[in-house]
Design a protein around this motif. Structure first.
Motif, PDB file in Angstrom:
ATOM      1  N   MET A 137       0.848  -1.200   0.000  1.00  0.00           N
ATOM      2  CA  MET A 137       0.000   0.000   0.000  1.00  0.00           C
ATOM      3  C   MET A 137       0.884   1.251   0.000  1.00  0.00           C
ATOM      4  O   MET A 137       1.816   1.372   0.789  1.00  0.00           O
ATOM      5  N   ILE A 138       0.581   2.176  -0.891  1.00  0.00           N
ATOM      6  CA  ILE A 138       1.268   3.463  -0.937  1.00  0.00           C
ATOM      7  C   ILE A 138       0.521   4.435  -0.038  1.00  0.00           C
ATOM      8  O   ILE A 138      -0.658   4.724  -0.257  1.00  0.00           O
ATOM      9  N   ASN A 139       1.209   4.929   1.006  1.00  0.00           N
ATOM     10  CA  ASN A 139       0.608   5.858   1.965  1.00  0.00           C
ATOM     11  C   ASN A 139       1.034   7.286   1.643  1.00  0.00           C
ATOM     12  O   ASN A 139       2.229   7.578   1.568  1.00  0.00           O
ATOM     13  N   ILE A 140       0.049   8.149   1.468  1.00  0.00           N
ATOM     14  CA  ILE A 140       0.302   9.541   1.076  1.00  0.00           C
ATOM     15  C   ILE A 140      -0.119  10.464   2.210  1.00  0.00           C
ATOM     16  O   ILE A 140      -1.222  10.316   2.772  1.00  0.00           O
ATOM     17  N   LEU A 141       0.744  11.407   2.559  1.00  0.00           N
ATOM     18  CA  LEU A 141       0.392  12.482   3.489  1.00  0.00           C
ATOM     19  C   LEU A 141       0.150  13.745   2.674  1.00  0.00           C
ATOM     20  O   LEU A 141       1.010  14.147   1.882  1.00  0.00           O
ATOM     21  N   TRP A 142      -1.015  14.382   2.885  1.00  0.00           N
ATOM     22  CA  TRP A 142      -1.337  15.603   2.123  1.00  0.00           C
ATOM     23  C   TRP A 142      -1.621  16.712   3.112  1.00  0.00           C
ATOM     24  O   TRP A 142      -2.590  16.646   3.888  1.00  0.00           O
TER      25      TRP A 142
END
Length: 514
Positions: A1-6
């Motif tokens: 899973m690619i975890n993105i912080l925005w």
């Protein structure tokens, strides 16, 4: 899973973008401030951070600095409404991975993720599939190579794929190595069949004795100031990585290869370059400047004198200098004296480091560990170039109105297979070729030249013969054979027949600022 912080103070307005990414299989953690982003990075692992530049409290640039202090390798994509150049420069200076201008659409975000997070996987996949699709075509080219130009093209393609697959981290290295081995086997057959005829007919490719006549004198005749830089034992693939380092400073007017003479060893090939003659001609015309294999005197002590003979033989009147650089300190001194040399028509400088590295790798276990294969060997050469006096030399020359001819005398190959040979005490100790009068060997395993004068080689004795190892072979004596084989297997050697040793670079370049 690619975890993105925005991180964006208006994150609610970006809900459609977040839903779009979640539908693509990504996990998105939204925060509304720089401090929240810093705290989130401390508590969780993220694959990439999207960071708004203009937020209340900590700005995007301030937040970026704190994130990079804690996690230098974490990719950060800066998003801003501003197109001010100084903001871009500050962000780039802090090593952001990408830069987007608002308003952004979902596809821009997706493309940035692919570039930042998936780039290596995409490169590996595309490179692997590209090589797989070219594998059969390249194999056919190897089988259908009948001229020197054919072999130049084959070698160039193999280097291209070797470096691409290495950069991509592909698992195709073994397949490529098998294809290189097959290519060298066919190349050796080509050399065995054609080498003597090159000298009998005079219809040969450009070789070591032709370099000054074809590449240096025409520039000097036009009134150009020329620096002739020879890096001993530089292979074509190693030149390619150096090229990337100096490409911003120079235009590459000509980027070619030529064939080293046999033996592909400094005593023969470099003396041939500087004299413009084959070794047998040097021995006959200038006996004081040639040193036979069985003599104790250094074999490359007369290079300056040989250059002088070539200039005089072509009835030129060039003022020239010659320097050999064996240490970084010597290189620094040379750079300091450069201003006094700029008035010369021709300045010749030889750098010996790559050859020294090859010998050190053979003799010092640590160097074998540092450079276990071709990719690591290239990396060591690049590290030397970037941190040595030669890099500074190129920077200085890039500001002068000069032409540079960069080349080498021969390349090297990593040897793997021992071939037994018997010789007397007078036989030389090179692993890739032998010259002597009482050699015993299997004719199917080497190229033997029993009439050396036919290919421009000197005869120390009337019955002297030369033999050359092919492909990845090296020549071993039966005495203490097993130890000898284990010691030299997987070392880089030169003197014999392979594309790596014989097909070598010659580049003419000019400064972009001149």
């Amino acid at each position: 899973m690619i975890n993105i912080l925005w991180a964006d103070d208006e994150i609610d307005l970006l809900k459609p973008h977040i839903i779009f990414l979640e539908n693509k299989g990504y996990s998105v953690t939204p925060v509304v401030s720089g401090q929240d982003a810093i705290d989130a990075c401390k508590e969780n692992h993220f694959s990439v951070v999207f960071l708004d530049e203009n937020m209340p409290g900590l700005s995007g640039l301030e937040t970026l600095l704190e994130i990079k202090k804690a996690q230098p390798s974490l990719p950060v994509v800066m998003i801003t409404k501003s197109e001010e150049e100084n903001i871009m420069e500050q962000a780039i200076g802090q090593k952001i991975s990408d830069y987007l201008i608002k308003p952004v659409n979902p596809n821009q975000i997706l493309m940035s993720i692919k570039k930042v997070v998936h780039a290596q996987d995409i490169i590996e996949e595309k490179t692997t599939s590209g090589y797989q699709s070219e594998f059969m075509k390249l194999g056919m080219k190897i089988n259908d190579s009948f001229t020197s130009d054919d072999w130049r093209n084959v070698y160039n393609e193999l280097i291209y794929w070797e470096m691409r697959l290495s950069d991509a981290g592909s698992g195709m290295d073994e397949m490529l190595n098998m294809q290189k081995t097959e290519a060298n086997s066919q190349f050796s057959k080509y050399i065995r069949k054609n080498y003597e005829s090159w000298f009998e007919s005079g219809n040969r490719p450009m070789m070591s004795p032709d370099i000054f006549k074809n590449k240096v004198f025409p520039l000097l005749d036009k009134g150009e100031k020329v620096f002739f830089i020879l890096i001993d034992n530089l292979r074509e693939d190693q030149w390619r990585i150096i090229q990337n380092e100096i490409g911003t400073l120079f235009n590459f007017d000509e980027d070619e290869t030529f064939f080293s003479i046999l033996p592909t060893a400094t005593q023969y090939s470099r003396n041939a370059i500087f004299s413009g003659l084959m070794p047998s001609q040097i021995r006959k015309m200038y006996p004081d400047l040639w040193v036979d294999e069985d003599e104790d005197e250094g074999k490359n002590l007369n290079e300056q004198a040989l250059i002088k003979t070539q200039i005089e033989r072509f009835r030129k009147n060039y003022k020239f200098s010659y320097n050999k650089i064996n240490t970084n300190q010597a290189g620094e001194k040379y750079n300091e004296s450069l201003k006094s040399l700029l008035g010369n028509d021709l300045n010749v400088v030889v750098f010996n480091f790559v050859d020294m590295l090859s010998h050190a790798r053979t003799e010092v276990k640590l160097f074998r560990e540092l450079a276990p294969d071709e990719a690591a060997y290239r990396s060591l050469v690049l590290s030397w170039f970037k941190h040595s006096s030669i890099s500074e030399l190129f920077k200085i020359l890039s500001e002068q109105k000069v032409k540079i001819v960069l080349t080498t005398d021969h390349g090297s190959i990593r040897v793997k297979n021992a071939v037994k040979v018997i010789g007397d005490k007078a036989t030389n100790d090179n692993l890739r070729y032998k010259v002597g009068k009482n050699l015993a060997y299997d004719k199917n395993e080497v190229l033997s030249i029993t009439h050396p004068e036919k290919v421009g080689l000197p005869c120390p004795n009337l019955s002297s013969a030369y033999i050359f190892a092919q492909n990845q072979d090296f020549l071993a004596y039966p005495n203490n054979y097993n130890y000898y084989v284990q010691y030299y297997k997987d070392t880089f050697q030169h003197g014999g027949i392979s594309m790596e040793e014989m097909i070598i670079p010659i580049i003419t370049m000019s400064p972009k600022t001149s």
